[in-house]
Design an enzyme around this catalytic site. Structure first.
Site, mmCIF file in Angstrom:
data_model
loop_
_atom_site.group_PDB
_atom_site.id
_atom_site.type_symbol
_atom_site.label_atom_id
_atom_site.label_comp_id
_atom_site.label_asym_id
_atom_site.label_seq_id
_atom_site.Cartn_x
_atom_site.Cartn_y
_atom_site.Cartn_z
ATOM 1 N N LYS A 156 134.456 -66.056 3.494
ATOM 2 C CA LYS A 156 134.702 -67.652 2.086
ATOM 3 C C LYS A 156 134.279 -68.862 2.224
ATOM 4 O O LYS A 156 134.784 -69.153 3.743
ATOM 5 C CB LYS A 156 136.006 -67.496 0.942
ATOM 6 C CG LYS A 156 135.753 -68.543 -0.224
ATOM 7 C CD LYS A 156 137.004 -68.589 -0.947
ATOM 8 C CE LYS A 156 136.819 -69.123 -2.493
ATOM 9 N NZ LYS A 156 138.075 -69.044 -2.982
ATOM 10 N N SER A 161 137.000 -67.840 -7.893
ATOM 11 C CA SER A 161 136.252 -68.924 -7.282
ATOM 12 C C SER A 161 135.481 -68.055 -6.245
ATOM 13 O O SER A 161 133.984 -68.631 -5.644
ATOM 14 C CB SER A 161 136.451 -70.407 -6.778
ATOM 15 O OG SER A 161 137.221 -70.111 -6.358
ATOM 16 N N SER A 170 141.441 -66.772 -8.468
ATOM 17 C CA SER A 170 139.916 -66.692 -7.998
ATOM 18 C C SER A 170 139.863 -65.725 -6.066
ATOM 19 O O SER A 170 138.639 -65.632 -6.460
ATOM 20 C CB SER A 170 140.014 -68.367 -6.782
ATOM 21 O OG SER A 170 140.107 -69.218 -7.640
#
Lengths: 491, 489
Positions: free
Chosen positions: A78, A158, A182
């Protein structure tokens, strides 16, 4: 031999050890898959050369019999994790050129254990979003489509890039972070497994901060076992993070297959929201039935302060964010828009550098901390947080081992469908997940079925502090009963 | 403090007497190798931005980790100020934007400081004892420094100081004159130096004060205060208080009203003036720093630090008065600086303590002051001064010769005993030699002999002449005795 990218992480690991294929071959297969899947917009930067170099090094260690636990396993990272000399943006224009001279603790531990980095994965800007639509690189497309529809759906957020990349077999697993859901919400939207471990289990050092008291790293993977393998490498005490827990990391993989017979599973009545989609309710009932069949005791529990969690979360998280994001001022690194004076530079840099959702949360956070409002908002929200924590403590004190809830109130929605007029509509996605962050507990999302539109749905298990093992054991039961869910390739 | 202020402290105004009320916030840099939340060095004078860690520069994802030595230093300071040590304290973020503040917030302690209430005792020169309450001591980060002289249109930032640990020591508004304010800062600095928790170097900015000043009619409630920021010398603190009090009195007496504001002291003009008011009123939005857990200390840690505390100025002063029989003033002067006290004790060991005090306070301190030298680098060591005192005590040299000897040791060094021998400074006690000198003087001055016989006090003139003739080496007591016998007085 099956396609290398279709292997689970555990299968690939074992294949590498048996020299059934090389890390270089495995990495190349993923590099090709990533190139073919650019339509998904899952990766914001691909690092094939570095990946091949890491894979070759892994092969050398495999050959020498010095393989680490993740030797040769290709992963996506990420873009919230600082990666040394690899651009790290947090999905924001304000960090669009940022090249960290340091490596986050979590990723450093993955490389220590032999993993290979394929590239950086898209996410909502500063991890603020539930659909991956706030990224400055544009939205990630969910590899799943509704039955008979070509409409582009969100992968959740997210960690939308992480979830989409794992679901679409663009890596064997991915790092993610979870501040209010998330990890778990995108995992549920993509048919993948995501675990947010206990607060303090993984070091936050080198992860771009959103809300420090809530942020926690965790893996997204295709199976419960894969998630367990990854978490073992990601977790651990870090003296550089004062909030990281100084306790041994168990062998999470060994928790799989442990009998759940006699475990007590709480079903919180407050999560049975008015107007909850019948298919979500049905999924939940199905989960209860599976766990019961495995020998678990099911009890009704009450978490009375649940309804205050979402509003309290949307005070605490923006408050911390407003302060955490103050460092992006154009003075030392990142975007700078010169102006006549320093105030002008701040204003212009931050106005252009931050997207609308980030600006909104900075403003909310600044407001709730300001003189005259602090007591009514921030302080009150902290009190609510204490009560939410106590709800869980009382529940566990009654002998409950884990709590079962839906992971999300719906299946994946279309890009642009939610939050356009009313941001609250988007925030409601987190209704089942934020309580877990507020209480600092571990939570896992496991795929449990498909919606009437043919989209994956997930169940969430919430555990006692630092009892991720129970979640893996219970998650494996659900996984075994529900089967795995893989999207049909259209990209 | 509830005692009535003595009149001498009151300031005269056109309409009557005024009392000045002062409270200070002293910022003291913690003596520590590393910064409060990072491992970067705190050494002074390095090239800009060479002592900056990733944390100090607030890079994304960086986290603060408390430097435990700074915690111990704050606890030692609290103990030295007779203050309550809070076993649980909290670090908060004070949010504001400024280019010298990389995080966009300063990590400080707002509601739960590490040290609570304490007190400092001031012994004023007139004998009065003033007790100054300490409100609190908290730890916080220093900011960086802006450099405005490096570029024609831009300012540069030096982050070497960014993140250095400061203690903010907040007094209660217990001070009533510029002299008390000066004495307070001097005493505080002395205590910090004894403790080794701050070097107290005001020139380097390692100790600086925000001075809160208000005036009132004696007995009335506190007036509106003004805060004079960042005053960095004890002398300036006195000047700033005097000027500010006078300004406020004049303003009120002219029918004006004091506005609570922040002011700056201009040492060149010796006056305070209002700081340019910031466009926006500051709202620091304090909240507990979520990157740091509340600081919990074990009672054993505090007990341990307390047990290891050195003797502090007040205790040392009392001991000097008790054990050495020194006057309060002398004991005060000698204990203000730890190094001076240690020097004195070296000299006094096995010798006459009063003589030792006199020499350290008058000869040595005077000479050091004149040359701007610290006692730690005194050209005359305590051993050398001790030897000089031994020579006086043994009657080998006179007090006058001793001063010459001190000068020689100051500039050339060497063993005082050997210098006395080599330079023939030994005082003459040989009766026949002195007698010869006395006889010669008496013979040459028959009129003076007559006068001295009438008025024995005039014998002093003969003593002076005899000493002069002997080059100061004659033993004055011997000369005196001899003269009395010779002249029959």
């Amino acid at each position: 031999m099956t396609e290398l990218t279709a292997l689970t992480l555990a299968e690939a690991r074992d294949g590498l050890r048996k020299r059934a294929f090389s890390a270089a071959e495995l990495t190349d297969a993923h590099i090709v898959a990533i190139e073919r899947a650019r339509a998904l917009n899952a990766y914001v930067i691909e690092t094939p050369d570095a990946a091949r170099a890491m894979a070759n090094a892994a092969d050398a260690r495999l050959k020498a019999g010095e393989a680490g636990p993740l030797e040769g396993v290709p992963l996506g990272i990420k873009d919230l994790f600082a990666t040394k000399d690899v651009r790290t943006t947090a999905g924001s224009r304000i960090l669009a050129d940022f090249m960290p001279p340091y490596e986050s603790t979590v990723t450093a531990q993955l490389w220590r254990d032999g993993a290979v980095m394929l590239g950086k994965l898209n996410n909502d800007e500063f991890a603020m979003g539930s659909s991956n639509e706030t990224s400055c690189f544009g939205p990630v497309i969910n590899p799943w489509r509704r039955t008979g529809s070509n409409k582009a759906l969100v992968p959740g957020g997210s960690s939308g890039g992480s979830a989409a990349a794992v679901a679409a077999s663009l890596c064997l697993g991915a790092t993610a972070t979870d501040t209010g859901g998330s990890i778990r919400q995108p995992a549920a939207f993509t048919g993948t497994v995501g675990i947010k471990p206990t607060y303090g289990r993984c070091s936050r050092w080198g992860i771009v901060a959103f809300a420090s008291s809530l942020d926690q790293a965790g893996p997204i993977a295709r199976t419960v076992r894969d998630a367990a393998i990854l978490l073992r490498s990601m977790a651990g005490h870090d003296p550089k993070d004062s909030t990281s827990a100084d306790r041994a990391v168990p062998d999470y993989e060994a928790a799989l297959g442990k009998p759940v017979k006699g475990m007590t599973i709480g079903i919180p009545k407050e999560y049975r929201l008015d107007g909850l989609a019948p298919e979500i309710d049905k999924l939940w009932e199905q989960g209860v039935a599976w766990l019961k069949a495995a020998g678990a005791n099911i009890v009704a529990v009450s978490l009375p302060h649940t309804k205050y969690a979402l509003p309290a979360y949307y005070i605490v998280a923006p408050a911390e964010a407003s302060s955490n994001l103050a460092r992006y001022d154009g003075v030392r690194y990142g975007l700078r828009k010169p102006e006549r004076d320093v105030i002008g530079m701040y204003e212009q840099t931050r106005a252009e550098g931050f997207g609308p959702e980030v600006r909104r949360r900075i403003m909310i956070g600044t407001y709730v901390l300001s003189a005259g409002y602090y007591d009514a908002y921030y302080l009150q929200a902290q009190k609510v947080r204490t009560l939410i924590k106590r709800d869980f403590e009382q529940c566990f004190a009654q002998g409950v081992d884990a709590i079962l809830t839906p992971a999300t109130p719906s299946d994946a929605f279309g890009i642009g469908e939610k939050g356009g007029a009313d941001p609250i509509e988007m925030y409601l996605n987190d209704v089942f997940t934020v309580t877990v962050n507020m209480a600092g507990l571990p939570g896992i999302a496991v795929p449990a079925g498909l919606s009437s539109d043919g989209l994956p749905l997930g169940l969430q298990l919430i555990g006692r502090p630092f009892d991720e093992e129970a979640l893996f054991a219970l998650g494996a039961v659900i996984e075994q009963a529900a089967g795995r869910f893989t999207p049909a390739r259209w990209w | 403090m509830s005692k009535a202020a003595p009149n001498r402290k009151l300031l005269k105004g056109a309409t009557g007497d005024w009392e000045v009320v002062i409270g200070l916030e002293v910022h003291a840099q913690v003596n520590s190798e590393a910064k409060l939340f990072s491992g970067a060095s705190t050494a002074f004078g390095a090239e800009p931005n060479t002592q900056v860690s990733l944390v100090d520069a607030a890079m994304p994802g960086m986290l603060p980790v408390i430097n435990e030595e700074c915690i111990r230093q704050a606890v030692r300071t609290g103990l030295g100020l007779n203050a309550k040590i809070n076993l649980r304290s909290v670090f908060d973020r004070k949010n504001y934007f400024y280019p010298d503040l990389p995080q966009g917030y300063q990590i400080s302690q707002y509601k739960s400081p590490i040290v609570g209430e304490g007190e400092v005792r001031l012994d004023m020169p007139d004998g009065e004892t003033v007790t100054v309450g300490i409100e609190r001591v908290h730890l916080e980060q220093d900011a960086g420094k802006l450099l405005h002289d490096q570029h024609p249109t831009m300012s540069f930032v030096d982050l070497n100081r960014s993140g250095v640990a400061l203690m903010e020591i907040v007094s209660k508004p217990d001070l009533r004159s510029a002299d008390e304010a000066k004495a307070y800062v001097a005493k505080l600095r002395s205590i910090l130096r004894y403790l080794g928790t701050c070097d107290g170097d005001m020139e380097k900015g390692n100790l600086r004060a925000d001075v809160n000043v208000s005036v009132r009619r004696p007995g009335e409630p506190f007036g509106t205060r003004c805060e004079i920021k960042n005053v960095n010398s004890i002398r300036f603190i006195g000047q700033a208080v005097e000027h500010e009090a006078r300004r406020q009195i004049d303003l009120i007496e002219d029918g004006g009203k004091i506005v609570q504001e922040t002011r700056l002291f201009d040492p060149a003009k010796g006056e305070t003036r209002a700081m340019r008011s910031k466009e926006e009123a500051h709202d620091y939005r304090y909240f507990p720093d979520p990157d740091l857990l509340p600081l919990e200390m074990a009672p054993a840690l505090v007990a341990d630090l307390k047990a290891q505390l050195p003797e502090l100025p007040d205790q040392k002063k009392a001991r000097f008065m008790r054990d050495y029989g020194l006057a309060a003033y002398d004991a005060d002067v000698l204990t203000a600086e730890h190094a001076a006290a240690a020097y004195f004790e070296d000299v006094a060991r096995g010798r006459d303590p009063k003589a030792a005090a006199n020499w350290v306070i008058n000869e040595l301190a005077g000479r050091l002051n004149k040359e701007g030298k610290d006692i730690l680098v005194s050209p005359v060591s305590s051993a050398q001064l001790g030897a000089i005192l031994d020579l006086i005590a043994a009657g080998t040299i006179s007090g006058k010769i001793a001063k010459d000897l001190f000068e020689i040791v100051w500039s050339d060094g060497g063993d005082p005993h050997r210098i006395v021998e080599q330079r023939g400074m030994r005082q003459v006690t040989d009766l026949s030699a002195i007698e010869k000198v006395v006889d010669e003087i008496a013979a040459a001055n028959p009129d003076k002999v007559e006068q001295a016989r009438a008025n024995p006090k005039l014998i002093g003139w003969f003593v002076g002449q005899a000493m002069k003739a002997s080059g100061g080496k004659a033993n004055p007591q011997t000369v005196n005795d001899l003269l009395k016998r010779k002249l029959g007085v």
